[in-house]
Design a protein around this motif. Structure first.
Motif: not given
Length: 405
Positions: A37-45, A118-129
């Motif tokens: 499930g995608l985190p509800e984190v606003p992203v600028v790419h 792997f690191q991209t997923c880890l980053a987004m989980l970190a930002f959600e947390r």
């Protein structure tokens, strides 16, 4: 199911994945986030060839100056992978990396991810947390199939696109720009800095095809001339203006307050190592710049001229997959003095003897970066170290204090 009990085990695992293993597709990332499930984190790419890291740093600093909690994902790293993931410009602890990595591995498909995925997923989980207000995600390579593109941001910033990674993205600028333009999502906003005509055409075509809005940074933010930017080099004015336009667009969409004085502070307090970074080592000035292709070396030459700096010597090395032929004219014009080509660590490093032979009579080889820095100490002018971020990484391993502001 793989689980990690400490940071050393995690590093060993990532090393086995292979830093340079590339499989440009989104299937694994899409499967992972479908399960999680995608985190509800606003992203600028942030997408492009040159200036991605600098633009990311400026945008992060602007948002932080306005009170936002910002997650930043950048690549590559210099000394430790922990540099890649930061919250409010602070690296996560080793323990946090282990905890987050185990969370990645708990998700179906987590064990199938590549090193960068792997690191991209880890980053987004970190930002959600961490509950960030904004995640600034720098693309690693390309755009359409880059792992960071799975988050479907509403705003994508495009830094200048040029010739790089031709063997992967295609032999022409249009091919490269077409791939990067693939990061524009349906109904999104693409905000671009200056581009070559072929690249701009690809952005226009992609925006029209997916019903996205293409905005030019010059229309969204005024010049930043007169501001003492936190990152040196005349070429940073375009990156800063793009970041400022991106911040204003993001802020307007969320009814956030933004004002000129705070914007100036944000631009002045930005920091990123290895971008026209001037340091003093053993009583001698050294300029560190990660220029690693013809486009970036052109900008570096312009920055040196604008500052009236003439390096006494240049230390240059590059990776084997870079187009050295296109870089040669710009390398030779960086100095009137010697050009030292050190042997560089890593399987992707080009042979320093071949590089020196291609540069010509003023180029000589050195056994290492450290040896090159100590040779010919009496020359006038600073020493310029450039050609590869991996060469700069060797400098920071020797001198880690220069990695932080």
């Amino acid at each position: 199911m793989t689980q990690f009990s400490n940071y050393s085990e995690l590093i060993d695992y990532m090393d086995r994945l292979g830093l340079f293993h590339m499989d440009l597709s989104l299937g694994r990332m899409e499967a992972f986030w479908a399960a999680r499930g995608l985190p509800e984190v606003p992203v600028v790419h942030v997408v492009g060839t040159n200036g991605k890291g600098s633009t990311t740093a400026f945008l992060t600093s602007l948002a932080r100056a306005h009170g936002q909690k910002v997650g930043t994902f950048i690549s590559p790293h210099f000394v430790s992978p922990r540099e890649r993931i930061q919250v409010n410009r602070r690296m996560l602890s080793e323990a946090a990396w282990v905890d987050l990595a185990n969370e990645v591995m708990d998700v179906p498909g987590g064990g199938d991810l590549t090193y960068f995925e792997f690191q991209t997923c880890l980053a987004m989980l970190a930002f959600e947390r961490a509950g960030v207000d904004l995640a600034v995600m720098e693309a690693g390579l390309g755009g359409r199939f880059d792992a960071t593109n799975v988050f479907k941001p509403g705003l994508t910033l495009f830094t200048p696109m040029g010739m790089d990674h031709e063997k992967i993205l295609g032999p022409t600028l249009a091919d490269i720009a077409r791939d990067k333009a693939g990061a524009i999502h349906e109904g999104g906003v693409a905000l671009t800095g200056p581009q070559e005509p072929e690249a701009m055409l690809e952005l226009q075509k992609r925006s029209e095809a997916v019903g996205a809005r293409l905005v030019y940074a010059v229309d969204a933010a005024g010049p930043v001339d007169g501001i003492k930017l936190g990152l040196g080099g005349i070429y940073q004015t375009a990156n800063a203006r793009l970041a400022l336009a991106g911040w204003r667009w993001f802020a307007a969409g969320r009814s956030l307050r933004t004002d000129h004085i705070t914007e100036v502070f944000g631009l002045e307090s930005a920091f990123l190592p290895g971008r026209f970074q001037r340091v003093e080592l053993d009583g001698r000035e050294i300029i560190l710049d990660g220029a690693h292709n013809a486009h970036a070396l052109t900008a570096l030459n312009a920055a040196l001229r604008a500052e009236s700096i003439r390096p006494g010597k240049v230390v240059f090395a590059c990776l084997r997959d870079k187009n050295l032929t296109d870089m040669l004219p710009f390398i030779r014009t960086l100095t009137d003095g010697p050009i030292l080509v050190p042997a560089m660590e890593g399987e992707r490093a080009a042979d320093n003897r071949e590089i020196a032979a291609a540069i010509g009579a003023r180029a000589t080889t050195s056994d290492s970066l450290e040896a090159a820095l100590h040779e010919m100490p009496d020359l006038d002018g600073p020493t310029l170290v450039c050609g590869s971020l991996y060469l700069l990484a060797e400098f920071y391993i020797l001198n880690p204090r220069f990695l932080t502001a």
